[in-house]
Design a protein around this motif. Structure first.
Motif, PDB file in Angstrom:
ATOM      1  N   VAL A 136       6.835  19.957   3.571  1.00  0.00           N
ATOM      2  CA  VAL A 136       7.337  18.809   2.696  1.00  0.00           C
ATOM      3  C   VAL A 136       6.590  17.570   2.818  1.00  0.00           C
ATOM      4  CG1 VAL A 136       9.595  17.684   2.590  1.00  0.00           C
ATOM      5  CG2 VAL A 136       9.690  20.082   3.234  1.00  0.00           C
ATOM      6  N   TYR A 137       6.611  16.653   1.958  1.00  0.00           N
ATOM      7  CA  TYR A 137       5.753  15.700   1.865  1.00  0.00           C
ATOM      8  C   TYR A 137       6.682  14.215   1.672  1.00  0.00           C
ATOM      9  CZ  TYR A 137       2.328  18.998   0.758  1.00  0.00           C
ATOM     10  OH  TYR A 137       1.556  20.321   0.801  1.00  0.00           O
ATOM     11  N   LEU A 138       6.421  13.187   1.962  1.00  0.00           N
ATOM     12  CA  LEU A 138       7.019  11.817   1.711  1.00  0.00           C
ATOM     13  C   LEU A 138       6.053  11.057   0.962  1.00  0.00           C
ATOM     14  CD1 LEU A 138       9.742  10.411   1.730  1.00  0.00           C
ATOM     15  CD2 LEU A 138       8.890   9.637   4.209  1.00  0.00           C
ATOM     16  N   GLN A 139       6.132  10.758  -0.300  1.00  0.00           N
ATOM     17  CA  GLN A 139       5.117   9.901  -0.827  1.00  0.00           C
ATOM     18  C   GLN A 139       5.730   8.572  -0.567  1.00  0.00           C
ATOM     19  OE1 GLN A 139       1.848  10.107  -2.004  1.00  0.00           O
ATOM     20  NE2 GLN A 139       2.053   7.998  -2.170  1.00  0.00           N
ATOM     21  N   MET A 140       4.993   7.626  -0.083  1.00  0.00           N
ATOM     22  CA  MET A 140       5.463   6.072   0.282  1.00  0.00           C
ATOM     23  C   MET A 140       4.696   4.969  -0.411  1.00  0.00           C
ATOM     24  SD  MET A 140       6.512   6.521   4.211  1.00  0.00           S
ATOM     25  CE  MET A 140       4.893   6.327   4.803  1.00  0.00           C
ATOM     26  N   ASN A 141       5.288   4.409  -1.532  1.00  0.00           N
ATOM     27  CA  ASN A 141       4.716   3.583  -2.164  1.00  0.00           C
ATOM     28  C   ASN A 141       5.166   2.135  -2.061  1.00  0.00           C
ATOM     29  OD1 ASN A 141       3.042   5.449  -3.209  1.00  0.00           O
ATOM     30  ND2 ASN A 141       4.609   5.799  -4.984  1.00  0.00           N
ATOM     31  N   SER A 142       4.558   1.046  -2.546  1.00  0.00           N
ATOM     32  CA  SER A 142       4.992  -0.346  -2.300  1.00  0.00           C
ATOM     33  C   SER A 142       5.522  -0.585  -0.634  1.00  0.00           C
ATOM     34  CB  SER A 142       5.892  -0.411  -3.338  1.00  0.00           C
ATOM     35  OG  SER A 142       5.486  -0.420  -4.612  1.00  0.00           O
ATOM     36  N   LEU A 143       4.948  -0.010   0.219  1.00  0.00           N
ATOM     37  CA  LEU A 143       5.277  -0.463   1.388  1.00  0.00           C
ATOM     38  C   LEU A 143       5.463  -1.784   1.841  1.00  0.00           C
ATOM     39  CD1 LEU A 143       3.124   2.490   2.991  1.00  0.00           C
ATOM     40  CD2 LEU A 143       5.422   2.325   3.120  1.00  0.00           C
ATOM     41  N   LYS A 144       6.523  -1.779   2.789  1.00  0.00           N
ATOM     42  CA  LYS A 144       6.699  -3.240   2.979  1.00  0.00           C
ATOM     43  C   LYS A 144       6.815  -3.221   4.810  1.00  0.00           C
ATOM     44  CE  LYS A 144      10.113  -3.741  -0.369  1.00  0.00           C
ATOM     45  NZ  LYS A 144      11.742  -3.604  -0.654  1.00  0.00           N
TER      46      LYS A 144
ATOM     47  N   GLY B  68       0.737  -1.216  -0.075  1.00  0.00           N
ATOM     48  CA  GLY B  68       0.047  -0.150   0.032  1.00  0.00           C
ATOM     49  C   GLY B  68       0.683   1.183   0.029  1.00  0.00           C
ATOM     50  N   SER B  69       0.054   2.388   0.302  1.00  0.00           N
ATOM     51  CA  SER B  69       0.732   3.750   0.006  1.00  0.00           C
ATOM     52  C   SER B  69       0.201   4.625   1.107  1.00  0.00           C
ATOM     53  CB  SER B  69       0.545   4.326  -1.174  1.00  0.00           C
ATOM     54  OG  SER B  69       0.819   3.581  -2.313  1.00  0.00           O
ATOM     55  N   LEU B  70       0.988   5.611   1.436  1.00  0.00           N
ATOM     56  CA  LEU B  70       0.939   6.582   2.421  1.00  0.00           C
ATOM     57  C   LEU B  70       1.593   7.729   2.147  1.00  0.00           C
ATOM     58  CD1 LEU B  70       1.024   4.963   6.055  1.00  0.00           C
ATOM     59  CD2 LEU B  70      -0.961   5.874   4.920  1.00  0.00           C
ATOM     60  N   ARG B  71       1.135   9.186   2.359  1.00  0.00           N
ATOM     61  CA  ARG B  71       1.871  10.318   2.299  1.00  0.00           C
ATOM     62  C   ARG B  71       1.735  10.989   3.377  1.00  0.00           C
ATOM     63  NH1 ARG B  71       0.642  15.523  -1.242  1.00  0.00           N
ATOM     64  NH2 ARG B  71      -0.832  16.127   0.257  1.00  0.00           N
ATOM     65  N   LEU B  72       2.911  11.205   3.771  1.00  0.00           N
ATOM     66  CA  LEU B  72       3.324  11.906   5.230  1.00  0.00           C
ATOM     67  C   LEU B  72       3.603  13.566   4.623  1.00  0.00           C
ATOM     68  CD1 LEU B  72       5.926   9.587   7.040  1.00  0.00           C
ATOM     69  CD2 LEU B  72       3.517   9.467   7.000  1.00  0.00           C
ATOM     70  N   SER B  73       3.149  14.367   5.637  1.00  0.00           N
ATOM     71  CA  SER B  73       3.365  15.787   5.610  1.00  0.00           C
ATOM     72  C   SER B  73       4.230  16.446   6.777  1.00  0.00           C
ATOM     73  CB  SER B  73       1.991  16.456   5.319  1.00  0.00           C
ATOM     74  OG  SER B  73       1.183  15.996   4.319  1.00  0.00           O
TER      75      SER B  73
ATOM     76  N   GLN C 139       7.626  16.080  16.215  1.00  0.00           N
ATOM     77  CA  GLN C 139       7.297  14.923  17.082  1.00  0.00           C
ATOM     78  C   GLN C 139       7.085  13.387  16.402  1.00  0.00           C
ATOM     79  OE1 GLN C 139       4.965  16.505  15.248  1.00  0.00           O
ATOM     80  NE2 GLN C 139       3.382  14.991  15.012  1.00  0.00           N
ATOM     81  N   GLY C 140       7.086  13.406  15.221  1.00  0.00           N
ATOM     82  CA  GLY C 140       6.866  11.581  14.735  1.00  0.00           C
ATOM     83  C   GLY C 140       5.522  11.415  14.304  1.00  0.00           C
ATOM     84  N   THR C 141       5.426  10.704  13.347  1.00  0.00           N
ATOM     85  CA  THR C 141       4.347  10.104  13.040  1.00  0.00           C
ATOM     86  C   THR C 141       4.393   8.367  12.731  1.00  0.00           C
ATOM     87  OG1 THR C 141       2.304  10.127  11.768  1.00  0.00           O
ATOM     88  CG2 THR C 141       4.363  10.534  10.535  1.00  0.00           C
ATOM     89  N   GLN C 142       3.504   7.526  13.420  1.00  0.00           N
ATOM     90  CA  GLN C 142       3.731   6.321  13.387  1.00  0.00           C
ATOM     91  C   GLN C 142       3.349   5.762  12.060  1.00  0.00           C
ATOM     92  OE1 GLN C 142       5.147   3.855  15.657  1.00  0.00           O
ATOM     93  NE2 GLN C 142       4.796   2.297  13.992  1.00  0.00           N
ATOM     94  N   VAL C 143       4.151   4.894  11.548  1.00  0.00           N
ATOM     95  CA  VAL C 143       3.684   4.391  10.142  1.00  0.00           C
ATOM     96  C   VAL C 143       3.559   2.830  10.453  1.00  0.00           C
ATOM     97  CG1 VAL C 143       4.422   3.632   7.901  1.00  0.00           C
ATOM     98  CG2 VAL C 143       4.395   5.845   8.563  1.00  0.00           C
ATOM     99  N   THR C 144       2.674   2.033  10.422  1.00  0.00           N
ATOM    100  CA  THR C 144       2.710   0.485  10.628  1.00  0.00           C
ATOM    101  C   THR C 144       2.344  -0.239   9.140  1.00  0.00           C
ATOM    102  OG1 THR C 144       2.286   0.823  12.934  1.00  0.00           O
ATOM    103  CG2 THR C 144       1.784  -1.232  11.945  1.00  0.00           C
ATOM    104  N   VAL C 145       3.148  -1.096   8.843  1.00  0.00           N
ATOM    105  CA  VAL C 145       2.743  -1.981   7.544  1.00  0.00           C
ATOM    106  C   VAL C 145       2.399  -3.400   7.936  1.00  0.00           C
ATOM    107  CG1 VAL C 145       3.706  -2.583   5.271  1.00  0.00           C
ATOM    108  CG2 VAL C 145       4.358  -0.328   6.098  1.00  0.00           C
ATOM    109  N   SER C 146       1.473  -3.808   7.781  1.00  0.00           N
ATOM    110  CA  SER C 146       0.990  -5.321   8.145  1.00  0.00           C
ATOM    111  C   SER C 146       1.276  -6.184   6.937  1.00  0.00           C
ATOM    112  CB  SER C 146      -0.277  -5.220   8.369  1.00  0.00           C
ATOM    113  OG  SER C 146      -1.017  -4.922   7.555  1.00  0.00           O
ATOM    114  N   SER C 147       1.610  -7.299   7.162  1.00  0.00           N
ATOM    115  CA  SER C 147       2.096  -8.313   6.140  1.00  0.00           C
ATOM    116  C   SER C 147       0.799  -9.056   5.519  1.00  0.00           C
ATOM    117  CB  SER C 147       3.328  -9.296   6.731  1.00  0.00           C
ATOM    118  OG  SER C 147       2.840 -10.097   7.740  1.00  0.00           O
TER     119      SER C 147
END
Length: 126
Positions: A78-86, A15-20, A118-126
């Motif tokens: 600033v953005y971080l587009q995250m695709n093909s997350l593992k 999946g994908s997420l976009r961080l800001s 402060q950080g933002t949590q990204v969790t990628v499930s298998s």
């Protein structure tokens, strides 16, 4: 200076997420913005960085081709587009700001940055 990161969440592998990261407190006409991440039990690692004034970017090999950093100068964001997350991308993602210029080879060094969000949590499930 305040940095507010958002956009994290839970996503399935592939999946994908976009961080800001929204910066306030000063106008960033120059300098560098970076994304770093820290997984449980691991050290903080560099993800990607970008200069405000020119298109220079630096991206970690572990995310190259999957993650893209970009910026909107008018919004100081600033953005971080995250695709093909593992699953191994699971971490707390932090944005950071450097006042002043950095050479590209230094843009990945956490010690070079002056301000941190402060950080933002990204969790990628298998």
């Amino acid at each position: 200076v305040q940095l507010q990161a958002s956009g994290g969440g839970l996503v399935q592998a592939g999946g994908s997420l976009r961080l800001s990261c929204s910066a306030s407190g000063r106008t960033f006409s120059s300098g560098v913005m970076g994304w770093f991440r820290q997984a449980p039990g691991k050290e903080r690692e560099f993800v990607a960085s970008i200069r405000w004034r020119d298109p220079a970017t630096n991206t970690a090999d572990s995310v190259k081709g999957r993650f893209t950093i970009s910026r909107d100068n008018a919004k100081n964001t600033v953005y971080l587009q995250m695709n093909s997350l593992k699953p191994e991308d699971t971490a707390v993602y932090y944005c950071a700001a450097k006042v002043g210029r950095l050479i590209i080879s230094a843009m990945g060094l956490a010690s070079q940055y002056d301000y941190w969000g402060q950080g933002t949590q990204v969790t990628v499930s298998s």
